[in-house]
Design a protein around this motif. Structure first.
Motif, PDB file in Angstrom:
ATOM      1  N   ARG A 107      10.264  -4.517  -1.886  1.00  0.00           N
ATOM      2  CA  ARG A 107       8.387  -4.522  -1.916  1.00  0.00           C
ATOM      3  C   ARG A 107       7.969  -3.372  -1.522  1.00  0.00           C
ATOM      4  O   ARG A 107       8.866  -3.419  -0.029  1.00  0.00           O
TER       5      ARG A 107
ATOM      6  N   ASP B 176       5.142  -3.592  -8.252  1.00  0.00           N
ATOM      7  CA  ASP B 176       5.815  -5.088  -7.714  1.00  0.00           C
ATOM      8  C   ASP B 176       6.739  -5.200  -8.355  1.00  0.00           C
ATOM      9  O   ASP B 176       6.979  -5.014  -9.375  1.00  0.00           O
TER      10      ASP B 176
ATOM     11  N   ARG C 295       8.065  -8.004  -8.569  1.00  0.00           N
ATOM     12  CA  ARG C 295       8.261  -9.148  -9.614  1.00  0.00           C
ATOM     13  C   ARG C 295       6.981  -9.210 -11.118  1.00  0.00           C
ATOM     14  O   ARG C 295       6.440 -10.102 -10.937  1.00  0.00           O
ATOM     15  N   SER C 296       6.521  -7.784 -11.195  1.00  0.00           N
ATOM     16  CA  SER C 296       5.308  -7.943 -12.059  1.00  0.00           C
ATOM     17  C   SER C 296       5.818  -8.631 -13.476  1.00  0.00           C
ATOM     18  O   SER C 296       5.443  -9.115 -14.668  1.00  0.00           O
TER      19      SER C 296
ATOM     20  N   ARG D  61       5.659 -12.010 -13.776  1.00  0.00           N
ATOM     21  CA  ARG D  61       3.306 -12.693 -13.389  1.00  0.00           C
ATOM     22  C   ARG D  61       3.338 -13.609 -14.514  1.00  0.00           C
ATOM     23  O   ARG D  61       3.675 -12.917 -15.074  1.00  0.00           O
TER      24      ARG D  61
ATOM     25  N   GLY E  32      -0.666  -9.806 -10.282  1.00  0.00           N
ATOM     26  CA  GLY E  32       0.335  -8.516 -10.056  1.00  0.00           C
ATOM     27  C   GLY E  32      -1.102  -7.459 -10.051  1.00  0.00           C
ATOM     28  O   GLY E  32      -0.583  -6.740  -8.513  1.00  0.00           O
ATOM     29  N   ARG E  33      -2.339  -6.938 -10.182  1.00  0.00           N
ATOM     30  CA  ARG E  33      -2.645  -6.017 -10.019  1.00  0.00           C
ATOM     31  C   ARG E  33      -3.823  -6.767  -8.947  1.00  0.00           C
ATOM     32  O   ARG E  33      -3.854  -5.855  -7.013  1.00  0.00           O
TER      33      ARG E  33
ATOM     34  N   ARG F  20      -2.108  -8.752  -6.481  1.00  0.00           N
ATOM     35  CA  ARG F  20      -1.534  -8.440  -5.036  1.00  0.00           C
ATOM     36  C   ARG F  20      -1.102  -7.264  -4.675  1.00  0.00           C
ATOM     37  O   ARG F  20      -0.959  -7.208  -3.850  1.00  0.00           O
ATOM     38  N   ASN F  21      -1.313  -6.546  -5.846  1.00  0.00           N
ATOM     39  CA  ASN F  21      -1.407  -4.895  -4.973  1.00  0.00           C
ATOM     40  C   ASN F  21      -2.149  -4.408  -4.717  1.00  0.00           C
ATOM     41  O   ASN F  21      -2.467  -3.789  -3.569  1.00  0.00           O
TER      42      ASN F  21
END
Length: 71
Positions: free
Chosen positions: A4, A25, A27-28, A31, A37-38, A40-41
């Motif tokens: 990460r 990411d 863990r993409s 998700r 995911g977006r 989280r980013n």
């Protein structure tokens, strides 16, 4: 699996323009939706920017203290 993104991955302000490429990411695939995911980013992008701002503030404070010693 890539690691990460950490605040140390952003070396200087020139890297800010490449945040989309710096933030990874790991863990993409896990998700539930790509939107999560977006989101989280975006959180990690903010974390990187705030880390840079804090570092600049610390550098400015240190500079002011060192100039205060000279006066």
């Amino acid at each position: 699996m890539p690691r990460r993104t950490s605040p140390k991955d952003l070396q200087n302000w020139d890297d800010v323009h490449d945040l989309e490429h710096i933030v990874k990411d790991k863990r993409s695939e896990k998700r539930a939706t790509p939107a999560k995911g977006r989101r989280r980013n975006r959180r990690y992008e903010k974390r990187l920017l705030n880390g840079q701002i804090d570092e600049l503030n610390t550098d400015l404070d240190d500079l002011e203290l060192s100039q205060g010693d000279r006066a």
